[in-house]
Design a protein around this motif. Sequence first.
Motif, short mmCIF file in Angstrom:
data_model
loop_
_atom_site.label_atom_id
_atom_site.label_comp_id
_atom_site.label_asym_id
_atom_site.label_seq_id
_atom_site.Cartn_x
_atom_site.Cartn_y
_atom_site.Cartn_z
N SER A 126 57.41 66.77 72.65
CA SER A 126 57.34 67.89 71.72
C SER A 126 58.72 68.41 71.39
CB SER A 126 56.51 69.01 72.36
OG SER A 126 56.65 70.20 71.63
N SER A 127 58.88 68.89 70.14
CA SER A 127 60.15 69.50 69.75
C SER A 127 60.22 70.95 70.22
CB SER A 127 60.32 69.44 68.23
OG SER A 127 59.25 70.12 67.59
N LYS A 128 59.06 71.54 70.52
CA LYS A 128 59.05 72.90 71.06
C LYS A 128 59.47 72.86 72.52
CE LYS A 128 55.22 74.53 68.12
NZ LYS A 128 53.85 75.11 68.13
N LYS A 175 71.55 73.83 76.76
CA LYS A 175 71.23 75.01 75.95
C LYS A 175 71.77 76.28 76.62
CE LYS A 175 68.62 73.13 72.67
NZ LYS A 175 68.60 71.73 73.10
N LYS A 185 55.92 60.79 71.30
CA LYS A 185 57.18 61.51 71.22
C LYS A 185 57.06 62.86 71.91
CE LYS A 185 58.76 59.51 66.84
NZ LYS A 185 59.10 59.81 65.43
N ASN A 242 53.74 65.01 76.46
CA ASN A 242 53.93 64.73 75.04
C ASN A 242 53.49 65.87 74.14
OD1 ASN A 242 54.89 62.09 75.55
ND2 ASN A 242 52.79 61.39 75.87
N ASN A 281 64.47 69.48 77.25
CA ASN A 281 63.58 70.26 76.39
C ASN A 281 62.72 71.22 77.21
OD1 ASN A 281 62.68 70.85 73.73
ND2 ASN A 281 60.76 69.78 74.17
#
Length: 491
Positions: free
Chosen positions: A22-24, A352, A20, A224, A301
Amino acid sequence: MQRLLFLPLFLFSALLFAQKPSSKPNVIYIFADDLGYGELGCYGQKKIKTPNLDRLAAGGLRFTHHYSSAPVCAPSRCGLMTGRHTGHTYIRGNYELGGFEDDKEGGQMPLNEGAFTLGHLFQQAGYKTGAVGKWGMGMANTTGNPNQQGFDFFYGLLCQKQSHNFYPTHLWKNGEKVPLNNSFIRVHKPMAEGDENYEYYTGKEYAIDKMTEQASAFITENKNKPFFLYLPYTLPHLSLQAPAEAVKEYIGQFEDKPYRGQYGYASTRYQYATYAAMISYLDKQVGIIWDLLKKSGLEENTIIMFSSDNGATFDKAVDTRFFESNGNLRGVKRDVYEGGIRMPMIAYWKNKIKAGQTTDHVSAQYDVLATCAELVGIKPTTATDGISFLPTLLNKGTQKKHDFLYFEFPENGGQLAIRIGNWKGVKRNMKTNPNALWEVYDLAADESEQNNVAAKHPELIPQFDAIVKREHRPSHLQEWEFVAPKFETKK
């Protein structure tokens, strides 16, 4: 039987989790070299094509009052990396060590041990950090080694003098020389008579291509996990060297002329076409990186920032007037007038950062560290001079403003510049005249700095003097000291 089934399922779940993204948010900071304020289409350029950067700007935010930390390479990069203005930075000028030959490669003044950099910031936040391109703050055997200054991975040029040649014999990768399939070129050697001699200044492996390959590999290897990639390309800094297919796109578009190295740097058959091709080739690299993000599912992201280290070159090998390289701004590289320090700056983050926006927020590259610190939620371990412009990027919250921007440059005679709101103060030739008078310009009415209004606004002079007295700190190099004694610098 249950245990046998559980183990593969557990491993399969772990594998899925590891894949998955990264959420950062990932951060890519692309730094051009000697790219002027007016050399991109989205900043008014008419003769040079920059479609990828123009699309990046159209999809994001374009800054109109963004400044480098200094008007030359090394102190500009130091300010970006450490978040300090040049009254506080360890590196304040281009302090050269060694020579141009491979066996004399010595780099520049190394960044000091114990410095806190953008790389350190992202490492503390759990990021993988990479720098690909021109470093200019110390060789691998010094305290300036990028692998000791916050970067897990480095590939490119450690010495700025080596970057004058786009076909070097080697680049550096994590402290080790990596040979390229190029013969050594005395890049500042004037060309001998005869058109066949242009071939002397070309090679087989173009350094920019190798940099993009390594940057792409870094992104792929770390897709990732959160990563920060600092990408300081050497385009369009002289020498005038570009792949033949890139130059071909511009041949015949200008009343071109040959350049035979009479002012230094490599000779070229097509002076104008080659320079235009270099900027378009830089734009192409941005497109390659951007496309990779899209294909890798990382675009939404990843925040991309693009800027330049200082204004377009002063050298006669490039006709900056022909290209209107610095727009309508006065000055070039090595000047603290707007043309030397006001930079293009683009920020893009899909969904964003709102598309198609322009901001006149007054900011500097020494704000980038504070901005990234707020982005990742890490407080720098040392003081900085920057103010986060994240509220401007995301159009959220209250954007703090600088009381002033400060520029101290010991080269080109010794110069100071201060911006307070729309007022700009400039001092020049302070090494020969320590008590030089302030020039004052109203940037709101006179962006080109043509009308010195110091006599009409004497109330500004004490303000400028007070800022210098407060902000200047003695340098560790005496030759970088030029501020008049009356300012009683801090000990």
